[in-house]
Each structure stands twice: as C-alpha cells, then as structure tokens.
Write an enzyme that holds these catalytic residues in place. Sequence first.
Site, PDB file in Angstrom:
ATOM      1  N   PHE A   1       0.862  -1.180   0.000  1.00 36.28           N
ATOM      2  CA  PHE A   1       0.000   0.000   0.000  1.00 36.28           C
ATOM      3  C   PHE A   1       0.896   1.228   0.000  1.00 36.28           C
ATOM      4  O   PHE A   1       1.533   1.535   1.003  1.00 36.28           O
ATOM      5  CB  PHE A   1      -0.945   0.050   1.194  1.00 36.28           C
ATOM      6  CG  PHE A   1      -1.862   1.245   1.123  1.00 36.28           C
ATOM      7  CD1 PHE A   1      -3.018   1.201   0.353  1.00 36.28           C
ATOM      8  CD2 PHE A   1      -1.546   2.425   1.778  1.00 36.28           C
ATOM      9  CE1 PHE A   1      -3.850   2.306   0.249  1.00 36.28           C
ATOM     10  CE2 PHE A   1      -2.375   3.537   1.678  1.00 36.28           C
ATOM     11  CZ  PHE A   1      -3.522   3.471   0.909  1.00 36.28           C
TER      12      PHE A   1
ATOM     13  N   ASP B   1       9.659   2.991   1.611  1.00 37.29           N
ATOM     14  CA  ASP B   1       8.469   3.766   1.938  1.00 37.29           C
ATOM     15  C   ASP B   1       8.259   3.674   3.446  1.00 37.29           C
ATOM     16  O   ASP B   1       7.690   2.710   3.952  1.00 37.29           O
ATOM     17  CB  ASP B   1       7.261   3.209   1.174  1.00 37.29           C
ATOM     18  CG  ASP B   1       5.970   3.965   1.485  1.00 37.29           C
ATOM     19  OD1 ASP B   1       5.939   4.725   2.463  1.00 37.29           O
ATOM     20  OD2 ASP B   1       4.986   3.767   0.747  1.00 37.29           O
TER      21      ASP B   1
ATOM     22  N   LYS C   1       3.040  11.420   6.740  1.00 38.14           N
ATOM     23  CA  LYS C   1       2.248  11.236   7.953  1.00 38.14           C
ATOM     24  C   LYS C   1       2.831  11.949   9.168  1.00 38.14           C
ATOM     25  O   LYS C   1       2.611  13.120   9.367  1.00 38.14           O
ATOM     26  CB  LYS C   1       2.010   9.751   8.205  1.00 38.14           C
ATOM     27  CG  LYS C   1       1.136   9.102   7.120  1.00 38.14           C
ATOM     28  CD  LYS C   1       0.603   7.777   7.536  1.00 38.14           C
ATOM     29  CE  LYS C   1      -0.188   7.098   6.408  1.00 38.14           C
ATOM     30  NZ  LYS C   1      -1.385   7.823   6.002  1.00 38.14           N
TER      31      LYS C   1
END
Length: 405
Positions: A145, A230, A259
């Site tokens: 994801f 990531d 984030k």
Amino acid sequence: MNASTHATADAIASVEAHSAHNYHPLPVVVAEAEGAWMTDVEGRRYLDMLAGYSALNFGHGNRRLIDAAKAQLERVTLTSRAFHHDRFAAFCDELAALCGMEMVLPMNTGAEAVETAVKTARKWGYRVKGVPDRRARIVVAANNFHGRTTTIVSFSTDPEARADYGPYTPGFDIVPYGDLAALERALTDDTVAVLLEPIQGEAGVLVPPAGYLAGVRELTRARNVLFIADEIQSGLGRTGKTFACEHEGVVPDMYVLGKALGGGVVPVSAVVSSAAVLGVFKPGEHGSTFGGNPLACAVALEVIAMLRSGEYQQRATELGDHLHHELNLLVGGGAVQAVRGRGLWAGIDIDPSRGTGRQISEQLMERRVLVKDTHGSTIRIAPPLVISKEDLDWGLDQLREVLGD
C-alpha cells in the site's frame, strides 16, 4: 433518541448525504482531542489506538507542535516555490541530517511523495544508469500500500484499491513480499528501483523475515538499482527506531516520508536521498505549490527536533515490548490466531468465528477504544507514542473483554 444522540446521528446523516462514500468510518463523530484521547460531539471520551495511521505519533494537540504552527501562522504560511522563504533551508538541512542523506524534495501527501520517488527513480535510471528510453522497470511487493493515485494503484494487488481504474500505468514488476529469490529473479538491466515498505501496514502490519531488508540492500547495490524505502507509516519513531530499516542496520538509497512528519497538524511529505539521485532534477521538471511551505516546514522542524531527543523511539520500544507481550498471551486462546508488528504497532488476526475486523472494531468503540480493521478479520493497533502505560493497559483490557479472553 435523546438530544445528544441526535448530534451524532445528524452529523453522520449529513456526511452520507453530501460526501462521496469512499470511506466507511466507525459511527463516532470526534469534536476534540488531546494526547491519546478523543472526545465526540456527545462528550464521550475514546482512547485513540490508531493515531491517524501513524500521522499522530506525537499525539493530538501536541503543545510543541501547536505552538510551532501558531507562531508560523502569524508570520507567513505560503510563498509557493516561486520565492525562497526563511524556514526552507533549515527544514531541508535538518531532515537530510536526520536521514543521513544529502538532499530533500518536499511534497504534501504520502502518495505525492511516492509518485515523486517513482519519477525520481525513472529519471535517474535514464540519466545516470543509462536505461534505454521508456524501458525503466520498478520492482514492488505484493500486498503493498503506497497510496491511491492512478499510477500507484497500477501496481497494487488489492482488488478494492485497483478495480475500475484502468488503463493502468506500465513499468512495474510485482513479487511476493519477503521473498528474496523472487526479487532477485525480477531484477534486470532495465530495473531502476525496488520500492518496498519495511513493514507492510495496510496489509496487516506484516514484518518481513529476518535478513530480508539486508538482502534487498545487497541485491540492489550489486545490480546498481535504487532501494526505495516507503517509511510513511513505519518511520519517525513508530517501530522504536527513527526508521524501520534500522532494525536490520539498512540504509536505503531513498526514504519516502509523510504522515508523522507533519505531526498530525499539516500534511507534510518528502523524498530524501543523495545528491547523485535527487540531483537529476532541473528547475521546472517537478514541483508542488504547497510542497515545503513555511507552515509545513515550521511544524516538521519541530517534529525533527523531537525525534532527535530519542524519547519517542524509546517509548515506542518500551511500550511496544509490553504491548506485544500482552497481545501474544492472547494467541492460542481461541479468539486470536496471530499477532505481528514491531514497536507500538500491531496487526491482530481474529478468528473469523468471533467476527469480522469491522465487528470487533465496533465492539471496541462501544467500550470507548478506537481501532481500525483491515482485510477481513484483522485489526490494527497503533496508539500515539505519547500514550501512558496505564491507558494502554486499559485499552488492552477492553480488547480482552471483547474477545472474551
């Protein structure tokens, strides 16, 4: 239905009427939050055990971050990259130093940063590695994801994320996560990068086999291929290290961050790498109006300063050890089939006979604990790193009550 109950029902009804149904939130309407706790429109308090998918690593309303944002709001919030501003150099310098890298390319959202990493890798492949035009390949892992843009869902294996969005962007090779032999077979002279999550969050907090990341680093270095990590969810303290790659002593060629970099205050993301990699860009070849804006830089600089103290990594380690000890006691009791994770991050596979992940999440919500399900009967736990041990234990008590263990 009393007046306070109407507040929740009315808010949700309005959302259903006027918002696209691309999410299915739990039926709670948050009005205020502080630390690890959120309060809804009816005054009920809930323990946040999700932390905005790690965007809120430092808790809701963290005073240092709010003060940094307020101070910057009074000065200047946006210039665009058409002009310099006085927070940008420090942001780039300090983030590069935190990562042990040389250059920073700021964006806003995680998906934007992943798209930037893809573009960077391709441009590096053509300009530096010498891959023939339009032949660059990037290897990714199944069950990944990385975001929801058209290009990113082109290399997703999740039908829900991918279906009905074709035609899909070519140039990606998908291999099983954690399988070094499959990765090695996928590498060719046209491969420019391997893009991986050090821990797959959305897939259920999947931790790869020991030695996998180190093996990826060795293979990519031997084949002159960029290793892109990531760390949007796994990075910035969540696993007990600043970066999840550190658990195997691995330094990738490129970090993709987001984030928690914005402290849950503003969206901030970045690609961080060497000058040899990010130096492929020339003015006008890539950009973002809001990327690296003064407000974002001010908040991110405070996040970086907080991470440098090591306090949050230590909390994630100590409380994470406690979390996993308690969760592992539930395995084999009938309700919990498996627990995975690292630091203050866990994926819990519930026996389907006990209910779906959504049903377990709703039952926990009734007990004033907020978590999120993923992929059937799996729930994820990722509380803010500022949570107290007492609050964490209380949340785990609610989980035991729901599961009957």
